[in-house]
Scaffold this motif. Structure first.
Motif, mmCIF file in Angstrom:
data_model
loop_
_atom_site.group_PDB
_atom_site.id
_atom_site.type_symbol
_atom_site.label_atom_id
_atom_site.label_comp_id
_atom_site.label_asym_id
_atom_site.label_seq_id
_atom_site.Cartn_x
_atom_site.Cartn_y
_atom_site.Cartn_z
ATOM 1 N N GLY A 1 0.846 -1.182 0.000
ATOM 2 C CA GLY A 1 0.000 0.000 0.000
ATOM 3 C C GLY A 1 0.885 1.235 0.000
ATOM 4 N N TYR A 2 0.512 2.220 -0.785
ATOM 5 C CA TYR A 2 1.370 3.389 -0.967
ATOM 6 C C TYR A 2 1.614 4.133 0.342
ATOM 7 N N GLU A 3 0.568 4.468 1.071
ATOM 8 C CA GLU A 3 0.719 5.268 2.290
ATOM 9 C C GLU A 3 1.571 4.547 3.325
ATOM 10 N N LEU A 4 1.317 3.252 3.518
ATOM 11 C CA LEU A 4 2.068 2.484 4.512
ATOM 12 C C LEU A 4 3.534 2.367 4.102
ATOM 13 N N THR A 5 3.778 2.192 2.812
ATOM 14 C CA THR A 5 5.157 2.086 2.329
ATOM 15 C C THR A 5 5.933 3.372 2.604
ATOM 16 N N MET A 6 5.361 4.499 2.252
ATOM 17 C CA MET A 6 6.067 5.764 2.446
ATOM 18 C C MET A 6 6.238 6.076 3.936
ATOM 19 N N LYS A 7 5.269 5.707 4.753
ATOM 20 C CA LYS A 7 5.405 5.861 6.201
ATOM 21 C C LYS A 7 6.567 5.011 6.710
ATOM 22 N N ALA A 8 6.662 3.771 6.217
ATOM 23 C CA ALA A 8 7.741 2.865 6.639
ATOM 24 C C ALA A 8 9.106 3.417 6.231
ATOM 25 N N TYR A 9 9.192 3.989 5.043
ATOM 26 C CA TYR A 9 10.464 4.559 4.584
ATOM 27 C C TYR A 9 10.860 5.776 5.418
ATOM 28 N N ARG A 10 9.893 6.592 5.777
ATOM 29 C CA ARG A 10 10.204 7.737 6.642
ATOM 30 C C ARG A 10 10.719 7.255 7.993
ATOM 31 N N GLU A 11 10.100 6.190 8.519
ATOM 32 C CA GLU A 11 10.525 5.641 9.807
ATOM 33 C C GLU A 11 11.905 4.995 9.698
ATOM 34 N N ALA A 12 12.183 4.358 8.559
ATOM 35 C CA ALA A 12 13.495 3.741 8.355
ATOM 36 C C ALA A 12 14.598 4.804 8.355
ATOM 37 N N VAL A 13 14.328 5.936 7.735
ATOM 38 C CA VAL A 13 15.297 7.037 7.744
ATOM 39 C C VAL A 13 15.481 7.564 9.159
ATOM 40 N N GLU A 14 14.362 7.752 9.854
ATOM 41 C CA GLU A 14 14.395 8.284 11.220
ATOM 42 C C GLU A 14 15.184 7.379 12.159
ATOM 43 N N LYS A 15 15.037 6.065 11.976
ATOM 44 C CA LYS A 15 15.694 5.095 12.860
ATOM 45 C C LYS A 15 17.038 4.615 12.296
ATOM 46 N N ARG A 16 17.505 5.272 11.248
ATOM 47 C CA ARG A 16 18.850 5.058 10.713
ATOM 48 C C ARG A 16 19.076 3.642 10.173
ATOM 49 N N TYR A 17 18.094 3.132 9.475
ATOM 50 C CA TYR A 17 18.289 1.861 8.770
ATOM 51 C C TYR A 17 19.321 2.067 7.665
ATOM 52 N N ARG A 18 19.942 0.969 7.238
ATOM 53 C CA ARG A 18 20.895 1.000 6.140
ATOM 54 C C ARG A 18 20.138 0.683 4.848
ATOM 55 N N PHE A 19 20.396 1.454 3.794
ATOM 56 C CA PHE A 19 19.615 1.373 2.560
ATOM 57 C C PHE A 19 20.386 0.718 1.415
ATOM 58 N N TYR A 20 19.584 0.242 0.454
ATOM 59 C CA TYR A 20 20.018 -0.288 -0.842
ATOM 60 C C TYR A 20 20.642 -1.689 -0.751
ATOM 61 N N SER A 21 21.494 -2.033 -1.705
ATOM 62 C CA SER A 21 21.915 -3.423 -1.912
ATOM 63 C C SER A 21 22.468 -4.110 -0.667
ATOM 64 N N PHE A 22 23.346 -3.426 0.063
ATOM 65 C CA PHE A 22 23.968 -4.027 1.244
ATOM 66 C C PHE A 22 23.296 -3.572 2.540
ATOM 67 N N GLY A 23 22.101 -3.035 2.407
ATOM 68 C CA GLY A 23 21.393 -2.484 3.556
ATOM 69 C C GLY A 23 20.543 -3.492 4.291
ATOM 70 N N ASP A 24 19.619 -2.967 5.091
ATOM 71 C CA ASP A 24 18.741 -3.785 5.921
ATOM 72 C C ASP A 24 17.541 -4.282 5.134
ATOM 73 N N ALA A 25 16.678 -5.042 5.825
ATOM 74 C CA ALA A 25 15.592 -5.738 5.155
ATOM 75 C C ALA A 25 14.228 -5.331 5.701
ATOM 76 N N MET A 26 13.232 -5.640 4.915
ATOM 77 C CA MET A 26 11.835 -5.403 5.272
ATOM 78 C C MET A 26 11.036 -6.682 4.992
ATOM 79 N N LEU A 27 10.163 -7.034 5.933
ATOM 80 C CA LEU A 27 9.235 -8.157 5.743
ATOM 81 C C LEU A 27 7.844 -7.583 5.753
ATOM 82 N N ILE A 28 7.111 -7.791 4.668
ATOM 83 C CA ILE A 28 5.746 -7.277 4.543
ATOM 84 C C ILE A 28 4.785 -8.446 4.626
ATOM 85 N N LEU A 29 3.957 -8.437 5.666
ATOM 86 C CA LEU A 29 3.006 -9.519 5.913
ATOM 87 C C LEU A 29 1.593 -9.082 5.550
#
Length: 330
Positions: A302-330
């Protein structure tokens, strides 16, 4: 939807430059589509979200050393193998492109010649090499994405289950799995199966049109063994879930759902809205702004949930792209 809908602010220091060790110690964001909840875990804890009825689908494509370097007029030239046309002839991306014209030859590693035969679509070149593919790939390097500024050995730019050579970029969602973790997943009764999609230029080509639906994906070759389809159908009938490891697996399975073809080429472009017919859960990394990969995730979560998750990932300093962290969508 518009291309600008898929933009977000990402501090450059959050782009992962090196793979994490051990592989399964990366962070894991868990998103629940029905409740909208977001959890923060460690990747190896993904086992807690799996059940014995589930099927975990991996992409076993292996990255080839597709990045070649040579010289022309005392200047370095880079050639990226994109698609094999026939023995010794490939469609390639070249840099600098203006120098590589028809009948111009570049010398690689001394004795190997690369002669431009013609210009192709998307700025590519048709190039004939003076040696066979086996010899050519001996001088190649890992085709690491341009945003990674550190040199990474080819063996670390592979999943632990990579088997079938043919990709020019890794199916990076699989980087987080270790042999030990996969064995643990199997031990709880999860069926682990493999498909093949050779990642080509279509996966990472930028979207250049503002109206998303006008974008066209480059075709990529895929193959699904008959026993994988049987395992999926069995799980579906018994109430199990099909968990795709990565966007490449998702596109492969959803292509089959629409064509009933177990092998061939797919140019399936998934963006919101989209009806998923096979995939029930998705494991993926954090993707580039304005990319087709991010659009696929938005279609699934879902678009809204995805963009919210990305904002939270930035806020919590997740690592991005190929060698970055992961997401599990249930």
């Amino acid at each position: 939807m518009k291309l600008s809908d898929f933009d977000y602010e990402l501090p450059e220091e959050l782009i992962a430059q090196t793979p994490i060790e051990p592989r399964d110690s990366s962070r894991l964001m868990v998103i629940n589509r029905s409740s909208g909840s977001i959890e923060h875990r460690v990747f190896r804890e993904i086992v807690e979200y799996l059940t014995p009825k589930d099927v975990l689908v991996l992409n076993n494509s292996k990255v080839i050393p597709a990045r070649l370097f040579g010289h022309l007029e005392n200047k370095q030239v880079e050639i990226l193998l994109v698609q094999k046309v026939k023995e010794r002839v490939w469609k390639c991306l070249v840099r600098p492109g203006k120098k590589i014209k028809p009948n111009v030859s570049v010398h690689l590693n001394g004795a190997i010649a690369a002669r431009c035969l013609d210009k192709c679509e998307e700025g590519m070149r048709l190039i004939e090499f003076s040696v066979d593919d086996e010899e050519l790939l001996k001088v190649g390097e890992a085709p690491i994405p341009p945003y990674v500024r550190t040199k990474i050995p080819l063996e670390r730019y592979q999943t632990v289950y990579a088997k079938v050579a043919g990709s020019i970029a890794a199916p990076t969602a699989g980087f987080h799995f270790t042999e030990t973790l996969l064995q643990k997943i199997r031990s709880i009764g999860v069926k682990v199966v493999e498909v093949t999609l050779h990642v080509g230029i279509g996966t990472f080509r930028p979207v250049k049109v503002e109206n998303v639906e006008e974008h066209r994906m480059h075709a990529e070759r895929y193959s699904i063994p008959a026993e994988v389809i049987e395992a999926i159908e069995r799980a579906k009938s018994e109430g199990g879930r099909i968990i795709a490891v990565g966007t490449t697996v998702t596109r492969t399975l959803e292509t089959f759902a629409r064509t009933n073809l177990r092998e061939g080429e797919t140019d399936l472009f998934i963006y919101p809205p989209f009806e998923f017919k096979i995939v029930d859960a998705l494991i993926t990394n954090f993707h580039l702004p304005r990319s087709t990969l991010l659009m696929l995730v938005a279609a699934f979560a879902g678009y809204e949930l995805t963009m919210k998750a990305y904002r939270e990932a930035v806020e919590k300093r997740y690592r991005f792209y190929s060698f970055g962290d992961a997401m599990l969508i249930l």
